[in-house]
Design a protein around this motif. Structure first.
Motif, PDB file in Angstrom:
ATOM      1  N   ILE A  37       3.296 -11.808   1.998  1.00 51.65           N
ATOM      2  CA  ILE A  37       3.174 -10.550   1.393  1.00 51.65           C
ATOM      3  C   ILE A  37       3.985 -10.507   0.145  1.00 51.65           C
ATOM      4  O   ILE A  37       3.111  -9.978  -0.956  1.00 51.65           O
ATOM      5  N   LEU A  41       2.276 -10.416  -3.760  1.00 58.53           N
ATOM      6  CA  LEU A  41       2.592  -9.218  -4.801  1.00 58.53           C
ATOM      7  C   LEU A  41       3.400  -9.746  -5.983  1.00 58.53           C
ATOM      8  O   LEU A  41       3.876  -9.113  -6.780  1.00 58.53           O
ATOM      9  N   LEU A 108       6.392  -1.598   2.723  1.00 56.05           N
ATOM     10  CA  LEU A 108       5.210  -2.089   1.820  1.00 56.05           C
ATOM     11  C   LEU A 108       5.219  -1.014   0.768  1.00 56.05           C
ATOM     12  O   LEU A 108       4.735  -1.337  -0.396  1.00 56.05           O
ATOM     13  N   ILE A 109       5.379   0.270   1.246  1.00 62.17           N
ATOM     14  CA  ILE A 109       5.335   1.384  -0.025  1.00 62.17           C
ATOM     15  C   ILE A 109       6.368   0.802  -1.106  1.00 62.17           C
ATOM     16  O   ILE A 109       5.878   1.000  -2.511  1.00 62.17           O
ATOM     17  N   CYS A 112       4.849  -1.954  -3.415  1.00 61.48           N
ATOM     18  CA  CYS A 112       3.635  -1.606  -4.019  1.00 61.48           C
ATOM     19  C   CYS A 112       3.818  -0.321  -4.940  1.00 61.48           C
ATOM     20  O   CYS A 112       3.212  -0.539  -5.923  1.00 61.48           O
ATOM     21  N   ASP A 113       4.842   0.160  -4.833  1.00 61.62           N
ATOM     22  CA  ASP A 113       4.805   1.540  -5.736  1.00 61.62           C
ATOM     23  C   ASP A 113       5.571   1.131  -7.126  1.00 61.62           C
ATOM     24  O   ASP A 113       6.635   1.433  -7.222  1.00 61.62           O
ATOM     25  N   ILE A 120       1.436   6.219  -2.914  1.00 57.19           N
ATOM     26  CA  ILE A 120       0.609   4.552  -3.200  1.00 57.19           C
ATOM     27  C   ILE A 120      -0.528   5.291  -3.805  1.00 57.19           C
ATOM     28  O   ILE A 120      -1.312   6.408  -3.330  1.00 57.19           O
ATOM     29  N   GLU A 124      -2.103   0.876  -6.171  1.00 59.63           N
ATOM     30  CA  GLU A 124      -1.089   0.151  -5.550  1.00 59.63           C
ATOM     31  C   GLU A 124      -1.746  -0.167  -4.127  1.00 59.63           C
ATOM     32  O   GLU A 124      -1.188  -1.112  -3.659  1.00 59.63           O
ATOM     33  N   PHE A 125      -2.459   0.563  -3.612  1.00 59.95           N
ATOM     34  CA  PHE A 125      -3.127   0.477  -2.325  1.00 59.95           C
ATOM     35  C   PHE A 125      -4.090  -0.924  -2.310  1.00 59.95           C
ATOM     36  O   PHE A 125      -3.747  -1.873  -1.304  1.00 59.95           O
ATOM     37  N   TRP A 128      -1.656  -3.848  -2.232  1.00 65.06           N
ATOM     38  CA  TRP A 128      -1.242  -3.798  -0.622  1.00 65.06           C
ATOM     39  C   TRP A 128      -2.327  -4.661  -0.020  1.00 65.06           C
ATOM     40  O   TRP A 128      -1.925  -5.868   0.738  1.00 65.06           O
TER      41      TRP A 128
END
Length: 177
Positions: A37, A41, A108-109, A112-113, A120, A124-125, A128
């Protein structure tokens, strides 16, 4: 709640994490998922956010291993995984699910934030979902389905609810890839 859909998703989750195909999940499989992951990213492996994700996956492994009756550091068989996660979903319910998955959602937030607002947004979602293997074409349309209050943002609580509803078989949005 659709038990059959939930069970299919749990089996798919096991298969996705069993990257070496040896039929068991060990701590390394959970760490490999965190690494995958983070790499998808484009995050630095040494960053605090990536370390938080690794710790969250380590905690999930330890929680599931304990639930499955596996000694620390041991391997969780497919059936043990399905039994432990099934019990968590269908017998123990929301509180148990939240205890197990909240640290991962939170990590994860943070990964990705990009605008650091603690929520998010659609872009950003999509990042993810793409990072966990959902095709970009599906990731974009998924946000509209999960942003139930149409504010253009998903909070930690909203995201945890989305993940929970997906695993309970109540949400028809691809979250596994």
């Amino acid at each position: 709640m659709s038990t059959s859909v939930a069970n299919e998703r749990l089996a798919k989750r096991f298969d996705k994490w069993d990257t070496d195909g040896n039929g068991v999940l060990d701590a390394g499989d959970f760490q490999n998922e965190a690494e995958r992951i983070a790499q998808n990213l484009g995050k630095n492996a040494d960053s605090p956010e990536v370390q938080e994700l690794h710790n969250a996956f380590k905690g999930l492994y330890e929680y599931l291993a304990q639930k499955a009756g596996v000694e620390a550091g041991g391997a969780i068989s497919r059936q043990q995984f399905l039994d432990a996660t099934g019990d968590m979903l269908f017998k123990e319910g929301e509180a148990s699910f939240n205890r197990a998955l909240s640290p991962i959602v939170k990590a994860l937030i943070r990964l990705c934030d990009d605008d650091h607002d603690g929520q998010i947004n659609a872009r950003e979602f999509q990042a993810w979902l793409s990072a966990v293997g959902v095709p970009v074409s599906q990731a974009g349309e998924s946000f509209q389905k999960v942003d139930k209050n149409d504010d253009g943002q998903l909070s930690e609580d909203e995201l945890l609810q989305v993940v929970r509803e997906f695993h309970f078989g109540q949400l028809e949005v691809e979250l596994l890839g």
